[in-house]
Design an enzyme around this catalytic site. Structure first.
Site, PDB file in Angstrom:
ATOM      1  N   GLU A 152       0.838  -1.206   0.000  1.00  0.00           N
ATOM      2  CA  GLU A 152       0.000   0.000   0.000  1.00  0.00           C
ATOM      3  C   GLU A 152       0.870   1.252   0.000  1.00  0.00           C
ATOM      4  O   GLU A 152       1.541   1.526   0.993  1.00  0.00           O
ATOM      5  CB  GLU A 152      -0.900  -0.007   1.252  1.00  0.00           C
ATOM      6  CG  GLU A 152      -1.767   1.229   1.357  1.00  0.00           C
ATOM      7  CD  GLU A 152      -2.694   1.197   2.564  1.00  0.00           C
ATOM      8  OE1 GLU A 152      -2.553   0.307   3.416  1.00  0.00           O
ATOM      9  OE2 GLU A 152      -3.564   2.083   2.637  1.00  0.00           O
ATOM     10  N   GLU A 246     -11.753   2.624   4.944  1.00  0.00           N
ATOM     11  CA  GLU A 246     -10.782   2.786   6.033  1.00  0.00           C
ATOM     12  C   GLU A 246     -10.740   4.280   6.320  1.00  0.00           C
ATOM     13  O   GLU A 246      -9.867   4.993   5.854  1.00  0.00           O
ATOM     14  CB  GLU A 246      -9.400   2.264   5.610  1.00  0.00           C
ATOM     15  CG  GLU A 246      -8.405   2.289   6.755  1.00  0.00           C
ATOM     16  CD  GLU A 246      -6.969   2.291   6.276  1.00  0.00           C
ATOM     17  OE1 GLU A 246      -6.174   1.505   6.781  1.00  0.00           O
ATOM     18  OE2 GLU A 246      -6.633   3.109   5.383  1.00  0.00           O
TER      19      GLU A 246
END
Ligand code: LER
Ligand code: MN
Length: 269
Positions: A152, A246
């Site tokens: 990520e 998120e």
């Protein structure tokens, strides 16, 4: 596409980037609010016995979207680029547990976010070598279990290594393993990438999972990110995987989780 929400256990640090806390309660609420799955942000692989977790998921018709590892960095200070051999061995042990759990829950995905570690004042090649060695060790183990590691890119204010999706792809080429790819987070892309939609299209081959939050890291729809552009790009590249919320638990965890579904369902997912 499937819609997930990031959750953690009750003892997660206040700074953990998850929407809801308390595994049992959050799995129930995720189903009630209309999510397809939960991303488990774990410090340790055995925070809940696997059997208990699998029963709970089944009972609530909830899947696991991915296992995420941000707390291994934030709470335990472990990182891929740590020169300390013992700490790296501790990280391998925990990640092998995450890989086992990813296989057992069927999600087959383990995230590498801030846990990649920083470069600091070191020579970049020296730190990168440590990263690539660790990535290979974990890919070897994950390959046998049918699990993929997803890197990520994270913005510069949280880590000094791999901030943009283009940098992520550059590193993926260096690691060069079939089970090592990328998971863009649109909150970080908004800070680091030239254009979110274009970067998703340009790096389409490596978009394996997506994190969603708005420009202010509140629930999607509560800031000024162009979600029409983001989902039009995901549509163009034929993305059919998980989009997991998120965002910060603002104004409170349940309201944030509900507002995200209300905005994303039907309009995009
Ligand atoms: C951190 O900002 C983040 O987005 C997490 O998913 C990775 O640690
Ligand atoms: Mn993220």
């Amino acid at each position: 596409m499937k819609l997930g929400v990031a959750i953690a256990s009750d003892n997660a640090l206040p700074s953990a980037f998850v929407v809801m806390r308390g595994l049992e309660k959050s799995i129930k609420l995720a189903h009630e609010f209309g999510y397809d799955g939960v991303e488990l942000a774990l410090k340790e692989p055995d925070e809940m016995p696997a059997k208990e977790l699998l029963d709970l998921l089944k009972k609530n018709s909830i899947e696991v979207s991915a296992i995420s590892s941000g707390q291994v960095f934030a709470a335990r200070k472990l990182m891929f680029t740590d020169p300390d051999k013992e700490k790296r061995a501790e990280l391998v042990k925990s990640f092998c547990g995450f890989i086992d759990l990813a296989a057992e829950t069927g999600c087959g995905l383990v995230n590498i976010g801030r846990v990649r570690g920083s470069i600091g004042t070191r020579d970049k090649n020296e730190a990168e070598k440590l990263f690539i060695d660790m990535a290979n060790t974990l890919c070897d183990y994950a390959e046998k279990k049918g699990v993929t590691m997803i890197l990520e890119p994270v913005n510069r204010y949280e880590i000094d290594y791999i901030n943009s999706t283009d940098e992520g792809v550059e590193l993926i080429h260096k690691v060069n393993r079939p089970n090592f790819t990328m998971m863009p987070d649109v909150f970080h892309m908004n800070i680091e990438d030239d254009h979110i939609g274009e970067a998703l299209i340009r790096n389409r081959e490596y978009v394996r999972y997506v994190h969603l939050a708005d420009s202010n890291r509140h629930a999607p729809g509560d800031g000024h990110l162009d979600f029409d552009d983001i989902f039009s790009a995901l549509g163009k590249i034929g993305y059919d995987g998980w989009c997991t919320v998120e965002c910060l638990p603002f104004p409170d965890p349940e309201t944030a989780a509900k507002r995200a579904v209300a905005f994303l369902r039907h309009r995009y997912i």
